[in-house]
Design a protein around this motif. Structure first.
Motif, PDB file in Angstrom:
ATOM      1  N   ASN A  65       0.669  -1.069  -0.054  1.00 26.38           N
ATOM      2  CA  ASN A  65      -0.168   0.011   0.098  1.00 26.38           C
ATOM      3  C   ASN A  65       0.970   1.243  -0.103  1.00 26.38           C
ATOM      4  O   ASN A  65       0.215   2.244   0.149  1.00 26.38           O
ATOM      5  CB  ASN A  65      -0.971   0.004   1.157  1.00 26.38           C
ATOM      6  CG  ASN A  65      -0.219   0.167   2.556  1.00 26.38           C
ATOM      7  OD1 ASN A  65       0.995  -0.054   2.600  1.00 26.38           O
ATOM      8  ND2 ASN A  65      -0.998   0.327   3.507  1.00 26.38           N
ATOM      9  N   GLU A  95       2.535   4.607  -1.057  1.00 22.23           N
ATOM     10  CA  GLU A  95       1.988   5.969  -1.889  1.00 22.23           C
ATOM     11  C   GLU A  95       2.532   5.755  -3.437  1.00 22.23           C
ATOM     12  O   GLU A  95       1.775   6.181  -4.067  1.00 22.23           O
ATOM     13  CB  GLU A  95       2.439   7.032  -1.183  1.00 22.23           C
ATOM     14  CG  GLU A  95       3.818   7.306  -1.292  1.00 22.23           C
ATOM     15  CD  GLU A  95       4.259   8.820  -0.652  1.00 22.23           C
ATOM     16  OE1 GLU A  95       5.017   9.527  -1.458  1.00 22.23           O
ATOM     17  OE2 GLU A  95       3.518   9.097   0.445  1.00 22.23           O
ATOM     18  N   PHE A 151       2.153   3.444  -5.336  1.00 18.10           N
ATOM     19  CA  PHE A 151       1.127   2.523  -6.037  1.00 18.10           C
ATOM     20  C   PHE A 151      -0.217   3.072  -5.907  1.00 18.10           C
ATOM     21  O   PHE A 151      -1.185   2.345  -6.373  1.00 18.10           O
ATOM     22  CB  PHE A 151       1.064   1.129  -5.394  1.00 18.10           C
ATOM     23  CG  PHE A 151       2.631   0.474  -5.334  1.00 18.10           C
ATOM     24  CD1 PHE A 151       3.406   0.188  -6.648  1.00 18.10           C
ATOM     25  CD2 PHE A 151       3.305   0.144  -4.288  1.00 18.10           C
ATOM     26  CE1 PHE A 151       4.586  -0.114  -6.576  1.00 18.10           C
ATOM     27  CE2 PHE A 151       4.340  -0.375  -4.064  1.00 18.10           C
ATOM     28  CZ  PHE A 151       5.181  -0.627  -5.486  1.00 18.10           C
ATOM     29  N   LYS A 152      -0.362   3.980  -5.351  1.00 13.35           N
ATOM     30  CA  LYS A 152      -1.669   4.902  -5.075  1.00 13.35           C
ATOM     31  C   LYS A 152      -2.690   4.964  -6.459  1.00 13.35           C
ATOM     32  O   LYS A 152      -3.676   4.858  -6.313  1.00 13.35           O
ATOM     33  CB  LYS A 152      -1.619   5.981  -4.353  1.00 13.35           C
ATOM     34  CG  LYS A 152      -1.367   7.256  -5.173  1.00 13.35           C
ATOM     35  CD  LYS A 152      -0.960   8.527  -4.231  1.00 13.35           C
ATOM     36  CE  LYS A 152      -0.355   9.548  -5.322  1.00 13.35           C
ATOM     37  NZ  LYS A 152       0.006  10.518  -4.745  1.00 13.35           N
ATOM     38  N   ASP A 153      -1.905   5.254  -7.471  1.00 17.01           N
ATOM     39  CA  ASP A 153      -2.620   5.310  -8.654  1.00 17.01           C
ATOM     40  C   ASP A 153      -2.580   3.886  -9.657  1.00 17.01           C
ATOM     41  O   ASP A 153      -3.243   3.969 -10.699  1.00 17.01           O
ATOM     42  CB  ASP A 153      -2.157   6.361  -9.580  1.00 17.01           C
ATOM     43  CG  ASP A 153      -2.173   7.713  -9.130  1.00 17.01           C
ATOM     44  OD1 ASP A 153      -2.976   7.991  -8.331  1.00 17.01           O
ATOM     45  OD2 ASP A 153      -1.225   8.269  -9.219  1.00 17.01           O
ATOM     46  N   ALA A 154      -2.357   2.950  -9.167  1.00 18.87           N
ATOM     47  CA  ALA A 154      -2.261   1.693  -9.790  1.00 18.87           C
ATOM     48  C   ALA A 154      -3.837   1.063  -9.853  1.00 18.87           C
ATOM     49  O   ALA A 154      -4.724   1.536  -8.923  1.00 18.87           O
ATOM     50  CB  ALA A 154      -1.532   0.626  -8.938  1.00 18.87           C
ATOM     51  N   GLU A 163      -7.284  -0.650  -9.408  1.00 17.00           N
ATOM     52  CA  GLU A 163      -7.861  -1.588  -8.174  1.00 17.00           C
ATOM     53  C   GLU A 163      -7.418  -2.875  -8.233  1.00 17.00           C
ATOM     54  O   GLU A 163      -7.111  -3.338  -7.248  1.00 17.00           O
ATOM     55  CB  GLU A 163      -9.405  -1.077  -8.250  1.00 17.00           C
ATOM     56  CG  GLU A 163      -9.956  -1.741  -6.863  1.00 17.00           C
ATOM     57  CD  GLU A 163     -11.355  -1.316  -6.833  1.00 17.00           C
ATOM     58  OE1 GLU A 163     -12.082  -2.221  -5.998  1.00 17.00           O
ATOM     59  OE2 GLU A 163     -12.024  -0.505  -7.372  1.00 17.00           O
ATOM     60  N   GLN A 167      -4.094  -3.264  -6.312  1.00 17.91           N
ATOM     61  CA  GLN A 167      -3.969  -2.673  -5.178  1.00 17.91           C
ATOM     62  C   GLN A 167      -3.633  -3.601  -4.149  1.00 17.91           C
ATOM     63  O   GLN A 167      -4.449  -4.664  -4.048  1.00 17.91           O
ATOM     64  CB  GLN A 167      -5.150  -1.632  -4.810  1.00 17.91           C
ATOM     65  CG  GLN A 167      -5.522  -0.670  -5.503  1.00 17.91           C
ATOM     66  CD  GLN A 167      -4.347   0.408  -5.208  1.00 17.91           C
ATOM     67  OE1 GLN A 167      -3.955   0.894  -4.224  1.00 17.91           O
ATOM     68  NE2 GLN A 167      -4.305   1.346  -6.379  1.00 17.91           N
ATOM     69  N   GLU A 175      -0.927  -3.322   3.224  1.00 17.17           N
ATOM     70  CA  GLU A 175       0.262  -3.135   3.870  1.00 17.17           C
ATOM     71  C   GLU A 175       1.022  -4.233   4.162  1.00 17.17           C
ATOM     72  O   GLU A 175       2.262  -4.354   4.157  1.00 17.17           O
ATOM     73  CB  GLU A 175      -0.004  -2.458   4.856  1.00 17.17           C
ATOM     74  CG  GLU A 175       1.203  -1.727   5.617  1.00 17.17           C
ATOM     75  CD  GLU A 175       2.126  -2.660   6.592  1.00 17.17           C
ATOM     76  OE1 GLU A 175       3.283  -2.585   6.726  1.00 17.17           O
ATOM     77  OE2 GLU A 175       1.408  -3.854   7.226  1.00 17.17           O
TER      78      GLU A 175
END
Length: 85
Positions: A34, A36, A38-41, A43, A46, A49
């Motif tokens: 998780n 940051e 990868f935040k735009d990967a 869904e 995703q 952690e």
């Protein structure tokens, strides 16, 4: 030429803890699923952690790399390769 070993685990967090506590591994670096970056990967990619995207540690003067298997699948080293650095 130097070769770095890269391991895949079903649970890298547990493996890293073992290497640190039992074998004295140092310089442990871990990028969780998780993070940051990868935040735009999408869904479907995703990860929680607890998932290790990439990690490294030092043991006996050597650097080792590791990550979790995708969706914690069983380890399958068929077709594994070594890449010199």
């Amino acid at each position: 030429m130097e070769v770095n070993s890269y391991f895949n685990f079903k649970n890298s967090v547990e493996a890293l803890k073992f290497y640190e506590e039992k074998l004295g591994a140092t310089d442990i670096m871990r990028v969780p699923g998780n993070h940051e970056i990868f935040k735009d990967a999408p869904e479907e990619f995703q990860m929680p952690e607890s998932f290790t995207m990439n990690a490294s540690f030092k043991l006996l003067g050597k650097t080792f790399l590791c990550s979790d298997t995708w969706q914690n699948k069983d380890i399958d080293n068929e077709g594994a390769s070594l890449f010199p650095i």
